[in-house]
Design a protein around this motif. Structure first.
Motif, PDB file in Angstrom:
ATOM      1  N   ASN A   1       0.831  -1.211   0.000  1.00 14.03           N
ATOM      2  CA  ASN A   1       0.000   0.000   0.000  1.00 14.03           C
ATOM      3  C   ASN A   1       0.864   1.261   0.000  1.00 14.03           C
ATOM      4  O   ASN A   1       0.611   2.199  -0.755  1.00 14.03           O
ATOM      5  CB  ASN A   1      -0.950   0.018   1.197  1.00 14.03           C
ATOM      6  N   ALA A   2       1.902   1.277   0.834  1.00 16.90           N
ATOM      7  CA  ALA A   2       2.793   2.444   0.916  1.00 16.90           C
ATOM      8  C   ALA A   2       3.540   2.649  -0.403  1.00 16.90           C
ATOM      9  O   ALA A   2       3.707   3.793  -0.858  1.00 16.90           O
ATOM     10  CB  ALA A   2       3.779   2.271   2.067  1.00 16.90           C
ATOM     11  N   LEU A   3       3.970   1.564  -1.028  1.00 20.82           N
ATOM     12  CA  LEU A   3       4.688   1.675  -2.297  1.00 20.82           C
ATOM     13  C   LEU A   3       3.771   2.159  -3.418  1.00 20.82           C
ATOM     14  O   LEU A   3       4.151   3.002  -4.234  1.00 20.82           O
ATOM     15  CB  LEU A   3       5.322   0.334  -2.671  1.00 20.82           C
ATOM     16  N   LYS A   4       2.552   1.639  -3.446  1.00 24.02           N
ATOM     17  CA  LYS A   4       1.593   2.059  -4.476  1.00 24.02           C
ATOM     18  C   LYS A   4       1.224   3.533  -4.315  1.00 24.02           C
ATOM     19  O   LYS A   4       1.071   4.254  -5.301  1.00 24.02           O
ATOM     20  CB  LYS A   4       0.353   1.173  -4.438  1.00 24.02           C
ATOM     21  N   GLU A   5       1.088   3.987  -3.068  1.00 24.25           N
ATOM     22  CA  GLU A   5       0.786   5.404  -2.817  1.00 24.25           C
ATOM     23  C   GLU A   5       1.855   6.310  -3.398  1.00 24.25           C
ATOM     24  O   GLU A   5       1.556   7.404  -3.875  1.00 24.25           O
ATOM     25  CB  GLU A   5       0.665   5.669  -1.308  1.00 24.25           C
ATOM     26  N   ARG A   6       3.107   5.864  -3.341  1.00 21.92           N
ATOM     27  CA  ARG A   6       4.229   6.647  -3.866  1.00 21.92           C
ATOM     28  C   ARG A   6       4.432   6.440  -5.364  1.00 21.92           C
ATOM     29  O   ARG A   6       5.297   7.074  -5.966  1.00 21.92           O
ATOM     30  CB  ARG A   6       5.521   6.270  -3.138  1.00 21.92           C
ATOM     31  N   GLY A   7       3.699   5.505  -5.959  1.00 22.77           N
ATOM     32  CA  GLY A   7       3.847   5.234  -7.384  1.00 22.77           C
ATOM     33  C   GLY A   7       5.116   4.488  -7.735  1.00 22.77           C
ATOM     34  O   GLY A   7       5.642   4.618  -8.842  1.00 22.77           O
ATOM     35  N   VAL A   8       5.620   3.691  -6.802  1.00 24.54           N
ATOM     36  CA  VAL A   8       6.861   2.951  -6.994  1.00 24.54           C
ATOM     37  C   VAL A   8       6.622   1.751  -7.915  1.00 24.54           C
ATOM     38  O   VAL A   8       5.617   1.059  -7.799  1.00 24.54           O
ATOM     39  CB  VAL A   8       7.412   2.462  -5.627  1.00 24.54           C
ATOM     40  N   GLN A   9       7.574   1.526  -8.822  1.00 21.07           N
ATOM     41  CA  GLN A   9       7.547   0.351  -9.688  1.00 21.07           C
ATOM     42  C   GLN A   9       7.849  -0.865  -8.809  1.00 21.07           C
ATOM     43  O   GLN A   9       8.889  -0.930  -8.156  1.00 21.07           O
ATOM     44  CB  GLN A   9       8.607   0.498 -10.789  1.00 21.07           C
ATOM     45  N   ILE A  10       6.942  -1.842  -8.789  1.00 22.66           N
ATOM     46  CA  ILE A  10       7.084  -2.999  -7.911  1.00 22.66           C
ATOM     47  C   ILE A  10       7.536  -4.213  -8.713  1.00 22.66           C
ATOM     48  O   ILE A  10       6.999  -4.489  -9.782  1.00 22.66           O
ATOM     49  CB  ILE A  10       5.761  -3.279  -7.173  1.00 22.66           C
ATOM     50  N   GLY A  11       8.532  -4.905  -8.170  1.00 18.32           N
ATOM     51  CA  GLY A  11       9.062  -6.108  -8.818  1.00 18.32           C
ATOM     52  C   GLY A  11      10.403  -6.459  -8.218  1.00 18.32           C
ATOM     53  O   GLY A  11      10.662  -6.197  -7.047  1.00 18.32           O
ATOM     54  N   SER A  12      11.263  -7.038  -9.034  1.00 18.17           N
ATOM     55  CA  SER A  12      12.610  -7.367  -8.584  1.00 18.17           C
ATOM     56  C   SER A  12      13.390  -6.066  -8.426  1.00 18.17           C
ATOM     57  O   SER A  12      13.411  -5.240  -9.333  1.00 18.17           O
ATOM     58  CB  SER A  12      13.276  -8.271  -9.615  1.00 18.17           C
TER      59      SER A  12
END
Length: 174
Positions: free
Chosen positions: A125-136
């Motif tokens: 949730n915190a990463l998505k709020e910041r718009g961070v690319q999620i993965g490796s």
């Protein structure tokens, strides 16, 4: 030629040590396999058979997180990165790291200077709020790491280490 002979000798020594580690843990002497063995021993985690799990390594067997799934990662440097799968993720990420990447050395010693416990859903949730690319190699900010720290400073109160667990982790501190 002297350097080549010395290198060959060092590689033979490393192969001997890797073989002994593999015999001890029952798996190849890769950093994450060794990290999982250490985590299972210290944090009482039961690891599930490879191929039978999706997005996690095992489950906590006791304490406040008993029955919860966990993905264990051992990173040689505390570089602010995590490997996160979006298709299947655990309840928690347990991250063991070496020191911060402040040294100019080329060597990456196998050490545990820090341990972090992230609630996966809260982290995502915190990463998505910041718009961070999620993965490796997902970049996680310093404040999130700080809140998740369980060793050496117990900042995350969801999982407080016993003195014995702290002593066992200290065995791997460089």
């Amino acid at each position: 030629m002297d350097n080549l002979s010395w290198l060959a000798s060092l590689i033979k020594s490393r192969n001997t040590i890797d073989g002994k580690i593999a015999d001890l843990i029952g798996r190849s002497a890769q950093i994450n396999h060794v990290g999982e063995y250490i985590a299972a021993s210290i944090f009482n985690i039961a690891f599930e058979e490879e191929g039978k799990r999706r997005g996690y390594d095992g489950r906590f067997l006791q304490g406040p997180l008993a029955g919860r799934t966990v993905d264990v990662q051992w990173r040689l440097r505390h570089d602010g990165l995590l490997n996160i799968r979006l298709d299947a993720y655990p309840d928690y990420y347990l991250i063991l790291t070496g020191l911060e990447n402040t040294s100019s050395t080329l060597a990456n010693p196998w050490s545990i200077a820090f341990a972090f416990l992230f609630n996966a859903q809260e982290l995502l949730n915190a990463l998505k709020e910041r718009g961070v690319q999620i993965g490796s190699g997902t970049s996680v900010t310093g404040p999130l790491w700080e809140r998740a720290e369980i060793y050496p400073i117990p900042r995350n109160t969801r999982f407080v280490l016993s003195d014995e667990e702290r002593k066992m982790l200290f065995l791997f501190n460089q």
